[in-house]
Design a protein around this motif. Structure first.
Motif, PDB file in Angstrom:
ATOM      1  N   LEU A   8       0.850  -1.183   0.000  1.00  0.00           N
ATOM      2  CA  LEU A   8       0.000   0.000   0.000  1.00  0.00           C
ATOM      3  C   LEU A   8       0.886   1.234   0.000  1.00  0.00           C
ATOM      4  O   LEU A   8       1.829   1.330   0.790  1.00  0.00           O
ATOM      5  CB  LEU A   8      -0.903   0.028   1.237  1.00  0.00           C
ATOM      6  N   GLY A   9       0.612   2.153  -0.897  1.00  0.00           N
ATOM      7  CA  GLY A   9       1.282   3.442  -0.884  1.00  0.00           C
ATOM      8  C   GLY A   9       0.270   4.509  -0.535  1.00  0.00           C
ATOM      9  O   GLY A   9      -0.838   4.498  -1.069  1.00  0.00           O
ATOM     10  N   THR A  10       0.631   5.426   0.339  1.00  0.00           N
ATOM     11  CA  THR A  10      -0.337   6.433   0.746  1.00  0.00           C
ATOM     12  C   THR A  10       0.329   7.689   1.284  1.00  0.00           C
ATOM     13  O   THR A  10       1.429   7.651   1.833  1.00  0.00           O
ATOM     14  CB  THR A  10      -1.290   5.890   1.824  1.00  0.00           C
ATOM     15  N   SER A  11      -0.363   8.788   1.139  1.00  0.00           N
ATOM     16  CA  SER A  11       0.027  10.046   1.782  1.00  0.00           C
ATOM     17  C   SER A  11      -0.197   9.935   3.290  1.00  0.00           C
ATOM     18  O   SER A  11      -0.995   9.123   3.753  1.00  0.00           O
ATOM     19  CB  SER A  11      -0.799  11.202   1.227  1.00  0.00           C
ATOM     20  N   HIS A  12       0.493  10.795   4.042  1.00  0.00           N
ATOM     21  CA  HIS A  12       0.271  10.816   5.495  1.00  0.00           C
ATOM     22  C   HIS A  12       0.119  12.259   6.007  1.00  0.00           C
ATOM     23  O   HIS A  12       0.583  12.590   7.097  1.00  0.00           O
ATOM     24  CB  HIS A  12       1.385  10.064   6.230  1.00  0.00           C
ATOM     25  N   VAL A  13      -0.554  13.075   5.246  1.00  0.00           N
ATOM     26  CA  VAL A  13      -0.717  14.501   5.540  1.00  0.00           C
ATOM     27  C   VAL A  13      -1.304  14.695   6.942  1.00  0.00           C
ATOM     28  O   VAL A  13      -2.320  14.081   7.275  1.00  0.00           O
ATOM     29  CB  VAL A  13      -1.647  15.150   4.503  1.00  0.00           C
ATOM     30  N   PRO A  14      -0.701  15.541   7.793  1.00  0.00           N
ATOM     31  CA  PRO A  14      -1.216  15.687   9.162  1.00  0.00           C
ATOM     32  C   PRO A  14      -2.641  16.206   9.235  1.00  0.00           C
ATOM     33  O   PRO A  14      -3.382  15.864  10.156  1.00  0.00           O
ATOM     34  CB  PRO A  14      -0.229  16.663   9.812  1.00  0.00           C
ATOM     35  N   SER A  15      -3.059  17.011   8.258  1.00  0.00           N
ATOM     36  CA  SER A  15      -4.428  17.536   8.299  1.00  0.00           C
ATOM     37  C   SER A  15      -5.470  16.438   8.098  1.00  0.00           C
ATOM     38  O   SER A  15      -6.641  16.630   8.442  1.00  0.00           O
ATOM     39  CB  SER A  15      -4.612  18.632   7.242  1.00  0.00           C
ATOM     40  N   GLY A 272      -2.589  10.876  -2.371  1.00  0.00           N
ATOM     41  CA  GLY A 272      -3.128   9.726  -3.071  1.00  0.00           C
ATOM     42  C   GLY A 272      -2.655   8.417  -2.501  1.00  0.00           C
ATOM     43  O   GLY A 272      -1.918   8.372  -1.508  1.00  0.00           O
ATOM     44  N   MET A 273      -3.095   7.334  -3.156  1.00  0.00           N
ATOM     45  CA  MET A 273      -2.775   5.995  -2.671  1.00  0.00           C
ATOM     46  C   MET A 273      -2.802   4.997  -3.818  1.00  0.00           C
ATOM     47  O   MET A 273      -3.402   5.250  -4.864  1.00  0.00           O
ATOM     48  CB  MET A 273      -3.738   5.563  -1.581  1.00  0.00           C
ATOM     49  N   VAL A 274      -2.132   3.863  -3.595  1.00  0.00           N
ATOM     50  CA  VAL A 274      -2.204   2.723  -4.503  1.00  0.00           C
ATOM     51  C   VAL A 274      -2.324   1.448  -3.680  1.00  0.00           C
ATOM     52  O   VAL A 274      -1.871   1.390  -2.525  1.00  0.00           O
ATOM     53  CB  VAL A 274      -0.972   2.603  -5.426  1.00  0.00           C
ATOM     54  N   ILE A 275      -2.938   0.439  -4.289  1.00  0.00           N
ATOM     55  CA  ILE A 275      -2.952  -0.920  -3.753  1.00  0.00           C
ATOM     56  C   ILE A 275      -2.266  -1.793  -4.778  1.00  0.00           C
ATOM     57  O   ILE A 275      -2.682  -1.835  -5.948  1.00  0.00           O
ATOM     58  CB  ILE A 275      -4.374  -1.421  -3.502  1.00  0.00           C
ATOM     59  N   LEU A 276      -1.220  -2.507  -4.377  1.00  0.00           N
ATOM     60  CA  LEU A 276      -0.453  -3.351  -5.269  1.00  0.00           C
ATOM     61  C   LEU A 276      -0.467  -4.790  -4.760  1.00  0.00           C
ATOM     62  O   LEU A 276      -0.359  -5.021  -3.539  1.00  0.00           O
ATOM     63  CB  LEU A 276       0.989  -2.871  -5.378  1.00  0.00           C
ATOM     64  N   GLU A 277      -0.587  -5.736  -5.670  1.00  0.00           N
ATOM     65  CA  GLU A 277      -0.471  -7.156  -5.356  1.00  0.00           C
ATOM     66  C   GLU A 277       0.548  -7.786  -6.283  1.00  0.00           C
ATOM     67  O   GLU A 277       0.678  -7.373  -7.446  1.00  0.00           O
ATOM     68  CB  GLU A 277      -1.813  -7.870  -5.535  1.00  0.00           C
ATOM     69  N   ASN A 278       1.279  -8.764  -5.774  1.00  0.00           N
ATOM     70  CA  ASN A 278       2.189  -9.514  -6.630  1.00  0.00           C
ATOM     71  C   ASN A 278       1.402 -10.177  -7.749  1.00  0.00           C
ATOM     72  O   ASN A 278       0.347 -10.761  -7.511  1.00  0.00           O
ATOM     73  CB  ASN A 278       2.958 -10.550  -5.826  1.00  0.00           C
ATOM     74  N   ALA A 279       1.921 -10.065  -8.984  1.00  0.00           N
ATOM     75  CA  ALA A 279       1.230 -10.656 -10.124  1.00  0.00           C
ATOM     76  C   ALA A 279       1.242 -12.178  -9.997  1.00  0.00           C
ATOM     77  O   ALA A 279       2.213 -12.768  -9.506  1.00  0.00           O
ATOM     78  CB  ALA A 279       1.895 -10.224 -11.420  1.00  0.00           C
ATOM     79  N   ALA A 280       0.150 -12.794 -10.441  1.00  0.00           N
ATOM     80  CA  ALA A 280       0.057 -14.258 -10.364  1.00  0.00           C
ATOM     81  C   ALA A 280       1.062 -14.902 -11.293  1.00  0.00           C
ATOM     82  O   ALA A 280       1.374 -14.382 -12.354  1.00  0.00           O
ATOM     83  CB  ALA A 280      -1.365 -14.679 -10.728  1.00  0.00           C
TER      84      ALA A 280
END
Length: 280
Positions: A8-15, A272-280
């Motif tokens: 998971l990639g995501t921002s962590h903005v304090p607001s 923003g964010m992303v959800i990543l999974e290892n490819a089958a």
């Protein structure tokens, strides 16, 4: 052996934390941002991770500018929310995955990393906000955690290549750890923003959107960029995105981009964010 179930990639903005605390998630300004995380919460619920490894940076709360480790790893039993100047936020403490954390530290040293090992330390919004965005606000967190701090505050910060190498060690540590733990890797920070100087308020929407695709399908481009390239493209604080490279390198070379989300501005930040999974 333990298994990496996704990244998971995501921002962590304090607001974001302020909006959660004040019940602003359904307001016109914030609803477009928070709605984009509904899919992330669904994915986490269905994936059922046992451990979350969170890569983030401290913001002058547990480390100040007189002592800034390049990399630090928590091996504590418990992590409390840091007091960032107005008292600790009303969220539960985090339980540490201590055995896996020590296994990671040992392998890092074997692979010629020299992390600061933290046996007692608090975690600030860089850690708290990503956990809330994907796990909500439970009475107790459904996962154990391993915090990994990366210096993105005071130069010289680590190179993108070094962050990538850390991700490979992280993958090796998890895949060599006995047991059946399901582990999710969370890379946090960014997206583009700059909080000071002549470019204060800078957001690069085009670069942000390219990043959300590229971190999945063309990470080599971002791995080969210099630290100065990151600052120029994403802003001085946007250089936090090197922490997503740790997450991406922990996954397999081929991944599936399950979901992406972008909203700007969130405060003074492209988020923003992303959800990543290892490819089958």
């Amino acid at each position: 052996m333990a298994k990496i179930i996704g990244g998971l990639g995501t921002s962590h903005v304090p607001s974001i934390g302020v909006a959660l605390d004040k019940g602003l998630t359904e307001t016109p300004d914030w609803k477009p941002f928070f709605s984009g995380y509904d899919e992330g919460k669904r994915w986490v619920k269905e994936a059922r991770p046992d451990v979350a490894v969170v890569i983030f940076n401290d913001h002058g709360n547990s480390f100040f500018l007189d002592r800034v480790p390049t990399f630090a790893v928590g091996v504590a039993d418990r992590y409390n929310p840091a007091d960032e100047g107005w008292g600790p936020r009303n969220i539960p403490p985090f339980e540490g995955a201590t055995d896996l954390a020590w296994h990671l530290v040992d392998l890092m040293v074997e692979r010629h990393f020299d992390p600061l090992v933290c046996r007692e330390i608090d975690v600030d919004h860089g850690f708290q906000v990503p956990m809330e965005l994907f796990f909500g606000r439970p009475e107790t967190w459904p996962v154990k955690v391993i915090p990994i701090w990366v210096n993105t505050i005071q130069f010289p910060i680590p190179t993108p290549q070094r962050c990538w190498e850390l991700g490979i060690v992280l993958r090796n540590a998890i895949e060599s750890f006995p047991g059946d733990d399901r582990v999710v890797i969370m890379g946090t920070g960014g997206l583009s923003h700059q909080l000071q100087g002549t470019r204060a308020g800078y957001i690069n929407r085009e670069a942000d959107l390219a990043w959300l695709e590229g971190i999945a399908n063309d990470p080599e481009r971002y791995r080969q960029m210099s630290r100065e390239d990151y600052v120029e493209m994403f802003g001085s604080e946007g250089a936090e995105l090197i922490m997503w490279l740790v997450m991406r390198a922990a996954l397999q070379p081929k991944v599936d981009l399950v979901h992406k989300h972008y909203h700007a501005p969130a405060s003074m930040t492209g988020a923003g964010m992303v959800i990543l999974e290892n490819a089958a």
